[in-house]
Design a protein around this motif. Structure first.
Motif, mmCIF file in Angstrom:
data_model
loop_
_atom_site.group_PDB
_atom_site.id
_atom_site.type_symbol
_atom_site.label_atom_id
_atom_site.label_comp_id
_atom_site.label_asym_id
_atom_site.label_seq_id
_atom_site.Cartn_x
_atom_site.Cartn_y
_atom_site.Cartn_z
ATOM 1 N N LEU A 17 35.039 45.188 50.356
ATOM 2 C CA LEU A 17 35.863 44.777 48.919
ATOM 3 C C LEU A 17 37.516 45.496 49.288
ATOM 4 C CD1 LEU A 17 33.421 46.873 46.472
ATOM 5 C CD2 LEU A 17 33.679 44.606 46.486
ATOM 6 N N LEU B 94 29.134 42.068 45.162
ATOM 7 C CA LEU B 94 29.526 42.577 43.933
ATOM 8 C C LEU B 94 28.548 42.622 42.991
ATOM 9 C CD1 LEU B 94 33.033 39.728 43.485
ATOM 10 C CD2 LEU B 94 32.903 42.255 43.312
ATOM 11 N N LYS B 103 34.994 47.138 42.276
ATOM 12 C CA LYS B 103 34.255 45.434 42.367
ATOM 13 C C LYS B 103 35.531 44.669 41.161
ATOM 14 C CE LYS B 103 30.509 46.992 44.702
ATOM 15 N NZ LYS B 103 28.568 47.128 44.554
ATOM 16 N N THR B 106 37.921 43.763 42.166
ATOM 17 C CA THR B 106 37.652 42.938 43.460
ATOM 18 C C THR B 106 37.919 41.398 43.283
ATOM 19 O OG1 THR B 106 37.000 44.194 45.306
ATOM 20 C CG2 THR B 106 36.085 41.914 45.514
ATOM 21 N N ARG B 107 37.094 41.538 41.687
ATOM 22 C CA ARG B 107 37.491 40.661 41.020
ATOM 23 C C ARG B 107 38.421 39.067 40.357
ATOM 24 N NH1 ARG B 107 32.158 40.479 37.679
ATOM 25 N NH2 ARG B 107 32.322 43.386 38.459
#
Lengths: 275, 292
Positions: A17, B94, B103, B106-107
């Motif tokens: 990530l 994800l 997450k 990241t999104r």
């Protein structure tokens, strides 16, 4: 036994990530840091990562190189076209969501088809027409042309939003004797505000980012910021710091809007095929 | 039940939008069709004359046009599979539970590249990929690869455009596929993960069928956007060196705006439009069944 495996997976995932985030964000980091470098520092080879930042590039592009007026042009064009698209698009979206009439699907398809048409197809005929009409190099020409993508986006997103409002509200108001327009204006439009806001943000982003129409239709007085950034590349001594300062000034507002509407950006780009 | 309304009401609601879009979207198109039947060069206005389908014949037999089409197709054929492979990987990561904060972060960062002004993306490439001053070459140096002249060499410039397209649009593909993954009913997914330990089996037999619509959307939209691609290569290389990165929209811009041959540019763009409309029809037929 299972726990360590899972923990290792999580560490791996976290690393992955982080890599994805860096992949997305690094060019922006480099853009901003380069914009804070003097030309001498920017032209060091290999590139330096630690240096004394300066705001000189921003000062220069804003007040000497006329990026300031170009940003103002960009704002005028993006705000006006967004306003116009909302003004024209919301009633149309309401009609598509509520009324039945012949040719409705064809009309709907035509709106969506605009998502696929390349601006280069329209740019030259519009260039000739705007010359005839004396609209060349005016904000109005750009504002109108940007409707080709802002209007479909507003219509699409708002139709979806109006559909989600229960029809019973309309019917009750109709029984009370309210006119269709009154129902739209006073009942449905306020309820559809979230959709209107999202479509306005997306319209603003897409207009702000547009280059081709701006480059061909507005070479001087109405020149927008992206078209301005292009001209920096002409000439021999490429001013990296100034280019990146201009880029930063262009990109920061869109990124803020994009983060605000992050959930809807993909929906906008796919015209809602993907929820 | 549908509300019965008078025609005039409908016209009042729809009229302005339809009129505006016809004015800016259709009128110029008709004018382009008309001009495409003429020899019309801005620098030789006196020679303007009706030439029938000559411009179309010239475009269809023009090697330069087909080379630009070929480059556009090559870009698509290389960049899109990579975007799908990387995008699917990102989407699958994800989609897994856990690490919620990471997450979300990241999104959010995935949203940035696709929202960035395409012209600026090209400028960024100029700065980051420069042979001498570029940070990308510095990083290659760290792993022992010699600096590459990305912008100046025809093949490398093409590779650079592909890399940059991958950077900008992989996040988009990832988010579209992630939306596709969320349409898989959780019970089915859970049942499948209890049945097998192989992520691959779950992907192939459980998730993939639900991903088909998203994949088709990605393919059609990426095709349309690759045909449209102008800003990024234009600000990065101006279609050069030579014609190495002259994609179809860049070619049309050069013919119309820098060679002033608007009749020819119009013919080229009408041919491109025909292709686009086929794509749009396909897309609409596949994704908007419910409005019929």
């Amino acid at each position: 036994m299972a726990a360590p495996v899972q923990r290792r997976n999580l560490v791996g995932e976290a690393v992955l990530l982080t890599v994805i985030c860096l992949f997305c964000v690094f060019p922006f980091y480099w853009m901003v840091t380069t914009s804070l470098k003097t030309q001498v520092v920017a032209l060091q080879s290999p590139p330096v990562w630690v240096f004394t930042p300066t705001l000189a590039n921003y000062w220069e592009v804003l007040f000497v190189d006329k990026v300031g007026p170009a940003l103002v042009n960009s704002i005028i064009v993006a705000v006006c076209t967004t306003g116009l698209a909302v003004l024209l698009g919301t009633p149309a979206a309401y009609a598509l969501a509520r009324f039945e009439f012949r040719g409705k699907t064809d009309l709907w398809f035509w709106f969506i088809t605009n998502r696929f048409v390349s601006p280069v197809v329209l740019a030259f005929p519009v260039f000739l027409i705007s010359r005839e009409l004396g609209l060349r190099d005016t904000h109005l020409a750009l504002i109108l042309m940007y409707l080709t993508f802002t209007l479909p986006i507003v219509i699409w997103i708002c139709t979806d939003q109006f559909r989600s409002i229960p029809r019973e509200l309309d019917e009750a108001a109709l029984l009370e004797g309210a006119s269709q327009f009154r129902i739209f204006r006073s009942i449905c439009l306020p309820l559809a505000m979230p959709g209107v806001a999202v479509s306005a943000i997306l319209s603003f982003i897409f207009s702000w980012n547009e280059l081709l129409f701006a480059y061909i239709l507005a070479p001087k007085n109405a020149k927008t910021a992206p078209a301005m950034a292009v001209t920096f590349m002409e000439g021999y001594d490429v001013p990296y710091g100034k280019i990146m300062a201009t880029s930063t000034l262009i990109v920061v507002p869109v990124l803020i809007f994009a983060l605000l509407a992050s959930k809807h950006l993909v929906r906008g780009l796919t015209m809602g095929a993907v929820k | 039940m549908t509300t019965r309304v008078r025609r005039r009401t409908i016209a009042a609601f729809l009229g302005p939008a339809v009129a505006a879009l016809a004015l800016v979207g259709i009128a110029p198109l008709l004018y382009a069709v008309w001009k495409s039947l003429h020899y019309f060069n801005l620098t030789k206005l006196a020679q303007e004359r009706y030439v029938g389908l000559d411009n179309y014949a010239a475009v269809l037999t023009d090697a330069v046009f087909w080379q630009a089409m070929g480059r556009t197709a090559t870009l698509f054929a290389i960049a899109v599979p990579v975007q799908i492979a990387l995008g699917l990987t990102i989407a699958l990561v994800l989609h897994r539970p856990g690490l919620t904060f990471w997450k979300t972060l990241t999104r959010l960062s995935l949203v940035l590249p696709m929202a960035t002004t395409y012209a600026v993306v090209g400028l960024l490439a100029q700065v980051m990929l420069n042979q001498k001053y570029g940070v990308f070459n510095q990083m290659l140096g760290w792993v022992g690869i010699d600096a590459i002249n990305f912008i100046g060499d025809p093949t490398n410039a093409f590779i650079a455009v592909i890399l940059w397209d991958i950077w900008q649009w992989t996040p988009f593909v990832a988010l579209v596929l992630l939306a596709g993954l969320s349409t898989v009913p959780p019970e089915i997914e859970e049942a499948a993960t209890l049945e097998t330990r192989s992520n691959w089996t779950v992907l192939r037999f459980v998730q993939l069928p639900y991903l088909v619509p998203s994949l088709v959307a990605v393919l059609i939209l990426r095709t349309a956007d690759t045909l449209k691609l102008f800003d990024m290569p234009f600000t990065m290389t101006r279609g050069g060196p030579g014609a190495a990165t002259e994609f179809i929209a860049v070619l049309i811009e050069r013919v119309g705006n820098r060679q002033f041959d608007i009749g020819m540019a119009a013919a080229q763009s009408i041919i491109m439009l025909a292709l686009t409309i086929v794509l749009a029809r396909l897309y609409i037929r596949l994704f908007y069944r419910e409005v019929r």
